[in-house]
Scaffold this motif. Structure first.
Motif, PDB file in Angstrom:
ATOM      1  N   VAL A 165       0.841  -1.207   0.000  1.00 33.95           N
ATOM      2  CA  VAL A 165       0.000   0.000   0.000  1.00 33.95           C
ATOM      3  C   VAL A 165       0.874   1.254   0.000  1.00 33.95           C
ATOM      4  O   VAL A 165       0.582   2.231  -0.718  1.00 33.95           O
ATOM      5  CB  VAL A 165      -0.970  -0.010   1.197  1.00 33.95           C
ATOM      6  N   GLY A 166       1.954   1.240   0.774  1.00 33.59           N
ATOM      7  CA  GLY A 166       2.856   2.395   0.792  1.00 33.59           C
ATOM      8  C   GLY A 166       3.509   2.631  -0.561  1.00 33.59           C
ATOM      9  O   GLY A 166       3.595   3.784  -1.027  1.00 33.59           O
ATOM     10  N   LEU A 167       3.951   1.545  -1.228  1.00 35.86           N
ATOM     11  CA  LEU A 167       4.588   1.698  -2.538  1.00 35.86           C
ATOM     12  C   LEU A 167       3.598   2.172  -3.594  1.00 35.86           C
ATOM     13  O   LEU A 167       3.924   3.036  -4.424  1.00 35.86           O
ATOM     14  CB  LEU A 167       5.233   0.383  -2.969  1.00 35.86           C
ATOM     15  N   LEU A 168       2.381   1.616  -3.580  1.00 40.13           N
ATOM     16  CA  LEU A 168       1.367   2.069  -4.537  1.00 40.13           C
ATOM     17  C   LEU A 168       0.988   3.535  -4.303  1.00 40.13           C
ATOM     18  O   LEU A 168       0.785   4.293  -5.254  1.00 40.13           O
ATOM     19  CB  LEU A 168       0.131   1.182  -4.454  1.00 40.13           C
ATOM     20  N   SER A 169       0.915   3.934  -3.045  1.00 40.03           N
ATOM     21  CA  SER A 169       0.603   5.339  -2.729  1.00 40.03           C
ATOM     22  C   SER A 169       1.714   6.251  -3.217  1.00 40.03           C
ATOM     23  O   SER A 169       1.448   7.315  -3.807  1.00 40.03           O
ATOM     24  CB  SER A 169       0.406   5.514  -1.227  1.00 40.03           C
ATOM     25  N   LEU A 170       2.961   5.835  -2.999  1.00 39.39           N
ATOM     26  CA  LEU A 170       4.096   6.631  -3.475  1.00 39.39           C
ATOM     27  C   LEU A 170       4.096   6.728  -4.995  1.00 39.39           C
ATOM     28  O   LEU A 170       4.351   7.801  -5.559  1.00 39.39           O
ATOM     29  CB  LEU A 170       5.404   6.011  -2.970  1.00 39.39           C
ATOM     30  N   LEU A 171       3.783   5.624  -5.668  1.00 42.64           N
ATOM     31  CA  LEU A 171       3.739   5.630  -7.128  1.00 42.64           C
ATOM     32  C   LEU A 171       2.643   6.570  -7.643  1.00 42.64           C
ATOM     33  O   LEU A 171       2.883   7.368  -8.562  1.00 42.64           O
ATOM     34  CB  LEU A 171       3.499   4.207  -7.635  1.00 42.64           C
ATOM     35  N   LEU A 172       1.458   6.503  -7.036  1.00 41.17           N
ATOM     36  CA  LEU A 172       0.374   7.415  -7.430  1.00 41.17           C
ATOM     37  C   LEU A 172       0.750   8.878  -7.203  1.00 41.17           C
ATOM     38  O   LEU A 172       0.470   9.746  -8.031  1.00 41.17           O
ATOM     39  CB  LEU A 172      -0.900   7.091  -6.644  1.00 41.17           C
ATOM     40  N   PHE A 173       1.404   9.143  -6.073  1.00 42.60           N
ATOM     41  CA  PHE A 173       1.810  10.511  -5.759  1.00 42.60           C
ATOM     42  C   PHE A 173       2.851  11.018  -6.757  1.00 42.60           C
ATOM     43  O   PHE A 173       2.787  12.165  -7.211  1.00 42.60           O
ATOM     44  CB  PHE A 173       2.342  10.565  -4.332  1.00 42.60           C
ATOM     45  N   LEU A 174       3.813  10.160  -7.124  1.00 44.49           N
ATOM     46  CA  LEU A 174       4.845  10.569  -8.087  1.00 44.49           C
ATOM     47  C   LEU A 174       4.242  10.812  -9.475  1.00 44.49           C
ATOM     48  O   LEU A 174       4.643  11.744 -10.181  1.00 44.49           O
ATOM     49  CB  LEU A 174       5.948   9.520  -8.161  1.00 44.49           C
ATOM     50  N   VAL A 175       3.272   9.984  -9.866  1.00 42.99           N
ATOM     51  CA  VAL A 175       2.602  10.196 -11.153  1.00 42.99           C
ATOM     52  C   VAL A 175       1.858  11.524 -11.149  1.00 42.99           C
ATOM     53  O   VAL A 175       1.910  12.288 -12.129  1.00 42.99           O
ATOM     54  CB  VAL A 175       1.648   9.016 -11.460  1.00 42.99           C
ATOM     55  N   ALA A 176       1.166  11.832 -10.062  1.00 42.25           N
ATOM     56  CA  ALA A 176       0.437  13.108  -9.968  1.00 42.25           C
ATOM     57  C   ALA A 176       1.401  14.286 -10.013  1.00 42.25           C
ATOM     58  O   ALA A 176       1.136  15.289 -10.687  1.00 42.25           O
ATOM     59  CB  ALA A 176      -0.383  13.145  -8.684  1.00 42.25           C
ATOM     60  N   CYS A 177       2.550  14.165  -9.316  1.00 40.58           N
ATOM     61  CA  CYS A 177       3.544  15.255  -9.339  1.00 40.58           C
ATOM     62  C   CYS A 177       4.146  15.426 -10.725  1.00 40.58           C
ATOM     63  O   CYS A 177       4.378  16.547 -11.177  1.00 40.58           O
ATOM     64  CB  CYS A 177       4.635  14.983  -8.314  1.00 40.58           C
TER      65      CYS A 177
END
Length: 195
Positions: A165-177
């Protein structure tokens, strides 16, 4: 006889006064109407000016870019820092498998807030009232999907679930940035081209 004459005189005087007042009213009516129209027009102009002034004071956010540049409340960084701290403590407690009474609530907080924050960052153009609802619903759906996949693959563990969950959240956040940075670069190039 004298009474009749006096009555006739009085009646004719009354008629003359009534006729005179009717003529005066007929002659004065255009002036009164014009005065009323002028007062009404000036009142409407004052109301329009006051309404336009009130509209100038309120900032309008028409485009998606303007909505992104909206000033944040002063307490928002404090709340975000507290949420990050609680979520980080929960992730560390779950990953290190430390027995503590704070482990379950802080880990649950991390499992909801981390993906919700990433989804909210990806939904920048959405209405500010709808964005938290969509972000929390997306976070719960992501948690359930991760748990379902891990159970189907028979690799379920609390530590593994927190990591995924932490890695998927980080990936989503990086895509949004990355999307936001690319949008700013394109806007900067367009501004330089027009300038």
């Amino acid at each position: 006889m004298q009474r009749l004459t006096a009555r006739d005189t009085t009646d004719s005087g009354t008629e003359h006064v009534a006729h005179g007042s009717t003529e005066y009213a007929a002659a004065a009516e255009p002036h009164h109407t014009a005065g009323r129209a002028t007062r009404r027009a000036s009142r409407n102009a004052e109301e329009t000016a006051a309404h336009d002034g009130a509209r100038e004071d309120v900032p309008e956010y028409d485009s998606e870019h303007d909505r992104e540049e909206r000033p944040a409340p002063a307490s928002l960084p404090l709340v975000a820092g507290a949420m990050l701290g609680i979520g980080g403590v929960g992730a560390v407690l779950a990953f290190a498998d430390i027995a503590s009474s704070l482990r379950a609530p802080f880990t649950l907080f991390f499992l909801v807030v981390a993906p919700a924050s990433a989804i909210a960052a990806a939904l920048r153009g959405v209405d500010p009232l709808s964005r938290p609802v969509l972000a929390v619903a997306g976070a719960v759906a992501l948690d359930l999907a991760v748990a379902h996949v891990m159970l189907a693959l028979q690799t379920w563990s609390a530590r593994g679930g927190v990591v995924v969950v932490g890695l998927l959240s980080l990936l989503l956040f990086l895509v949004a940035c990355a999307r936001r940075l690319r949008r700013h670069l394109v806007a900067g190039r367009a501004a330089r081209a027009h300038g």
